[in-house]
Design a protein around this motif. Sequence first.
Motif, PDB file in Angstrom:
ATOM      1  N   GLN A  41      46.618 -63.825  12.480  1.00 14.82           N
ATOM      2  CA  GLN A  41      47.985 -63.320  12.304  1.00 14.82           C
ATOM      3  C   GLN A  41      48.357 -63.229  10.828  1.00 14.82           C
ATOM      4  OE1 GLN A  41      50.744 -65.584  14.733  1.00 14.82           O
ATOM      5  NE2 GLN A  41      49.440 -65.450  16.543  1.00 14.82           N
ATOM      6  N   THR A  42      47.372 -62.921  10.002  1.00 15.60           N
ATOM      7  CA  THR A  42      47.626 -62.813   8.573  1.00 15.60           C
ATOM      8  C   THR A  42      47.281 -61.420   8.077  1.00 15.60           C
ATOM      9  OG1 THR A  42      45.398 -63.613   8.069  1.00 15.60           O
ATOM     10  CG2 THR A  42      47.164 -65.249   8.166  1.00 15.60           C
ATOM     11  N   VAL A  43      47.818 -61.085   6.907  1.00 13.90           N
ATOM     12  CA  VAL A  43      47.484 -59.815   6.258  1.00 13.90           C
ATOM     13  C   VAL A  43      47.054 -60.114   4.823  1.00 13.90           C
ATOM     14  CG1 VAL A  43      49.034 -58.410   7.669  1.00 13.90           C
ATOM     15  CG2 VAL A  43      49.907 -59.489   5.579  1.00 13.90           C
ATOM     16  N   GLY A  44      46.335 -59.193   4.244  1.00 11.63           N
ATOM     17  CA  GLY A  44      45.905 -59.356   2.873  1.00 11.63           C
ATOM     18  C   GLY A  44      44.878 -60.460   2.714  1.00 11.63           C
ATOM     19  N   LYS A  45      44.993 -61.215   1.631  1.00  9.39           N
ATOM     20  CA  LYS A  45      44.005 -62.232   1.284  1.00  9.39           C
ATOM     21  C   LYS A  45      44.285 -63.591   1.919  1.00  9.39           C
ATOM     22  CE  LYS A  45      41.154 -60.140  -1.635  1.00  9.39           C
ATOM     23  NZ  LYS A  45      39.679 -60.132  -1.455  1.00  9.39           N
ATOM     24  N   LYS A  46      45.443 -63.758   2.528  1.00 11.87           N
ATOM     25  CA  LYS A  46      45.769 -65.054   3.112  1.00 11.87           C
ATOM     26  C   LYS A  46      44.842 -65.376   4.281  1.00 11.87           C
ATOM     27  CE  LYS A  46      50.599 -65.515   1.732  1.00 11.87           C
ATOM     28  NZ  LYS A  46      51.970 -65.882   2.158  1.00 11.87           N
ATOM     29  N   VAL A  47      44.480 -66.631   4.390  1.00  5.65           N
ATOM     30  CA  VAL A  47      43.566 -67.097   5.429  1.00  5.65           C
ATOM     31  C   VAL A  47      44.353 -67.884   6.468  1.00  5.65           C
ATOM     32  CG1 VAL A  47      41.569 -68.554   5.933  1.00  5.65           C
ATOM     33  CG2 VAL A  47      41.625 -67.188   3.830  1.00  5.65           C
ATOM     34  N   GLU A  48      44.153 -67.558   7.728  1.00  2.64           N
ATOM     35  CA  GLU A  48      44.825 -68.285   8.797  1.00  2.64           C
ATOM     36  C   GLU A  48      44.106 -69.595   9.092  1.00  2.64           C
ATOM     37  OE1 GLU A  48      46.587 -66.779  12.882  1.00  2.64           O
ATOM     38  OE2 GLU A  48      44.490 -67.363  13.144  1.00  2.64           O
ATOM     39  N   VAL A  49      44.880 -70.661   9.214  1.00  2.35           N
ATOM     40  CA  VAL A  49      44.362 -71.971   9.608  1.00  2.35           C
ATOM     41  C   VAL A  49      45.117 -72.410  10.852  1.00  2.35           C
ATOM     42  CG1 VAL A  49      44.033 -74.377   8.937  1.00  2.35           C
ATOM     43  CG2 VAL A  49      43.844 -72.563   7.213  1.00  2.35           C
ATOM     44  N   VAL A  50      44.395 -72.704  11.911  1.00  3.94           N
ATOM     45  CA  VAL A  50      44.999 -73.142  13.170  1.00  3.94           C
ATOM     46  C   VAL A  50      44.543 -74.561  13.469  1.00  3.94           C
ATOM     47  CG1 VAL A  50      45.194 -72.733  15.656  1.00  3.94           C
ATOM     48  CG2 VAL A  50      45.069 -70.782  14.086  1.00  3.94           C
ATOM     49  N   GLU A  51      45.503 -75.446  13.722  1.00  6.03           N
ATOM     50  CA  GLU A  51      45.167 -76.794  14.168  1.00  6.03           C
ATOM     51  C   GLU A  51      45.505 -76.932  15.644  1.00  6.03           C
ATOM     52  OE1 GLU A  51      46.221 -81.539  13.597  1.00  6.03           O
ATOM     53  OE2 GLU A  51      47.769 -80.009  13.343  1.00  6.03           O
ATOM     54  N   PHE A  52      44.515 -77.225  16.457  1.00  7.56           N
ATOM     55  CA  PHE A  52      44.758 -77.661  17.826  1.00  7.56           C
ATOM     56  C   PHE A  52      44.948 -79.178  17.783  1.00  7.56           C
ATOM     57  CE2 PHE A  52      43.050 -73.567  18.909  1.00  7.56           C
ATOM     58  CZ  PHE A  52      43.605 -73.257  20.140  1.00  7.56           C
ATOM     59  N   PHE A  53      46.079 -79.647  18.293  1.00  4.88           N
ATOM     60  CA  PHE A  53      46.401 -81.064  18.210  1.00  4.88           C
ATOM     61  C   PHE A  53      47.073 -81.518  19.500  1.00  4.88           C
ATOM     62  CE2 PHE A  53      50.587 -79.459  17.699  1.00  4.88           C
ATOM     63  CZ  PHE A  53      51.461 -80.519  17.938  1.00  4.88           C
ATOM     64  N   ALA A  54      47.345 -82.813  19.588  1.00  2.73           N
ATOM     65  CA  ALA A  54      48.153 -83.364  20.677  1.00  2.73           C
ATOM     66  C   ALA A  54      48.938 -84.537  20.124  1.00  2.73           C
ATOM     67  CB  ALA A  54      47.279 -83.806  21.849  1.00  2.73           C
ATOM     68  N   TYR A  55      50.169 -84.670  20.562  1.00  2.00           N
ATOM     69  CA  TYR A  55      51.002 -85.745  20.045  1.00  2.00           C
ATOM     70  C   TYR A  55      50.441 -87.124  20.372  1.00  2.00           C
ATOM     71  CZ  TYR A  55      54.834 -82.717  18.486  1.00  2.00           C
ATOM     72  OH  TYR A  55      55.594 -81.795  17.811  1.00  2.00           O
ATOM     73  N   HIS A  56      49.769 -87.281  21.508  1.00  2.00           N
ATOM     74  CA  HIS A  56      49.259 -88.606  21.880  1.00  2.00           C
ATOM     75  C   HIS A  56      47.922 -88.936  21.218  1.00  2.00           C
ATOM     76  CE1 HIS A  56      46.960 -86.127  24.811  1.00  2.00           C
ATOM     77  NE2 HIS A  56      46.040 -87.060  24.615  1.00  2.00           N
ATOM     78  N   CYS A  57      47.335 -87.981  20.493  1.00  4.49           N
ATOM     79  CA  CYS A  57      45.997 -88.136  19.919  1.00  4.49           C
ATOM     80  C   CYS A  57      46.039 -88.997  18.653  1.00  4.49           C
ATOM     81  CB  CYS A  57      45.441 -86.745  19.608  1.00  4.49           C
ATOM     82  SG  CYS A  57      44.046 -86.701  18.492  1.00  4.49           S
ATOM     83  N   PRO A  58      45.376 -90.174  18.640  1.00  3.36           N
ATOM     84  CA  PRO A  58      45.390 -91.032  17.449  1.00  3.36           C
ATOM     85  C   PRO A  58      44.794 -90.364  16.212  1.00  3.36           C
ATOM     86  CG  PRO A  58      44.622 -92.255  19.369  1.00  3.36           C
ATOM     87  CD  PRO A  58      44.675 -90.813  19.775  1.00  3.36           C
ATOM     88  N   ALA A  59      43.725 -89.593  16.396  1.00  9.60           N
ATOM     89  CA  ALA A  59      43.112 -88.922  15.245  1.00  9.60           C
ATOM     90  C   ALA A  59      44.033 -87.854  14.665  1.00  9.60           C
ATOM     91  CB  ALA A  59      41.774 -88.306  15.647  1.00  9.60           C
ATOM     92  N   CYS A  60      44.797 -87.185  15.521  1.00 10.02           N
ATOM     93  CA  CYS A  60      45.773 -86.197  15.042  1.00 10.02           C
ATOM     94  C   CYS A  60      46.847 -86.882  14.205  1.00 10.02           C
ATOM     95  CB  CYS A  60      46.422 -85.468  16.213  1.00 10.02           C
ATOM     96  SG  CYS A  60      45.287 -84.529  17.246  1.00 10.02           S
ATOM     97  N   ASN A  61      47.301 -88.015  14.686  1.00  7.51           N
ATOM     98  CA  ASN A  61      48.299 -88.789  13.955  1.00  7.51           C
ATOM     99  C   ASN A  61      47.744 -89.246  12.614  1.00  7.51           C
ATOM    100  OD1 ASN A  61      50.868 -90.330  13.765  1.00  7.51           O
ATOM    101  ND2 ASN A  61      49.516 -92.099  13.914  1.00  7.51           N
ATOM    102  N   ALA A  62      46.486 -89.678  12.594  1.00  3.76           N
ATOM    103  CA  ALA A  62      45.853 -90.126  11.353  1.00  3.76           C
ATOM    104  C   ALA A  62      45.656 -88.977  10.375  1.00  3.76           C
ATOM    105  CB  ALA A  62      44.517 -90.787  11.667  1.00  3.76           C
ATOM    106  N   LEU A  63      45.348 -87.797  10.900  1.00  2.00           N
ATOM    107  CA  LEU A  63      45.103 -86.631  10.048  1.00  2.00           C
ATOM    108  C   LEU A  63      46.386 -86.060   9.466  1.00  2.00           C
ATOM    109  CD1 LEU A  63      43.208 -84.400   8.937  1.00  2.00           C
ATOM    110  CD2 LEU A  63      43.475 -83.215  11.139  1.00  2.00           C
ATOM    111  N   GLU A  64      47.505 -86.230  10.136  1.00  2.00           N
ATOM    112  CA  GLU A  64      48.748 -85.537   9.801  1.00  2.00           C
ATOM    113  C   GLU A  64      49.164 -85.656   8.333  1.00  2.00           C
ATOM    114  OE1 GLU A  64      51.937 -82.988  10.984  1.00  2.00           O
ATOM    115  OE2 GLU A  64      50.006 -83.498  11.861  1.00  2.00           O
ATOM    116  N   PRO A  65      49.226 -86.843   7.726  1.00  2.00           N
ATOM    117  CA  PRO A  65      49.647 -86.903   6.314  1.00  2.00           C
ATOM    118  C   PRO A  65      48.683 -86.171   5.382  1.00  2.00           C
ATOM    119  CG  PRO A  65      49.748 -89.076   7.344  1.00  2.00           C
ATOM    120  CD  PRO A  65      48.995 -88.190   8.293  1.00  2.00           C
ATOM    121  N   THR A  66      47.380 -86.335   5.617  1.00  2.00           N
ATOM    122  CA  THR A  66      46.385 -85.655   4.790  1.00  2.00           C
ATOM    123  C   THR A  66      46.467 -84.148   4.977  1.00  2.00           C
ATOM    124  OG1 THR A  66      44.927 -87.570   4.992  1.00  2.00           O
ATOM    125  CG2 THR A  66      43.925 -85.517   4.228  1.00  2.00           C
TER     126      THR A  66
END
Length: 220
Positions: A41-66
């Motif tokens: 869903q991007t145009v030009g030089k911008k690169v799309e980044v999609v994160e699949f996550f879940a609120y209950h996922c501990p690794a998602c919670n750990a990754l969030e600040p970084t």
Amino acid sequence: MRSLRFALVAAALVAGFANASPTNPSNGVEYTTLATPQPTQTVGKKVEVVEFFAYHCPACNALEPTLNAWVKKQGDNIVMRRIHLPFQGPADPEAHLFLTLDAMGKLNEYHDRVFRAVHVERKRLMKDEDIIAWATSNGLDKAKFMEAWNSFGVTTKLRRLSQQAEAYKVSGTPTIIIDGKYVTSPSQVSQATKIQEMAPLMQATTQVMDALVAKAAASK
């Protein structure tokens, strides 16, 4: 002969892990490439980044600040999207909450608060009634929340989440898709690099993402 063959395979695997590098990732090691790239869903030089996550996922919670710091660092190089993986199927309550907050324009305000409720306050937000009770006790107008919760737009997006996950071949969280085709995750980076500690692993994951964004941008 069989023992020698196994020894050679083991040596090759060890060598592969030794050569693994978050800053110079290899296809099939720190990341994989989708056989069928998905439209972005991007145009030009911008690169799309999609994160699949879940609120209950501990690794998602750990990754969030970084991840948040990484998004700020990338700035105009990327467009970031999040997709809540519907672990409970087409009516997943957590995904329903995410889409409702987004529809209300409250996602930026409440996204981190949901993570905190689940992982710090130990709230069980896995059922519709528990989520609605939490939302309305945390400052959201119940009538407006329920209007968005039951809206055609939200319920339609909710039903489509499983199709999106299948298209990207995602079954676990967190999973990151770069430019609709490059797939990585902390678990894959950990397997490749043998990094086990959470903070270094999350940093290594964003280094892989840096490399993949640069790779995608160079091909545009």
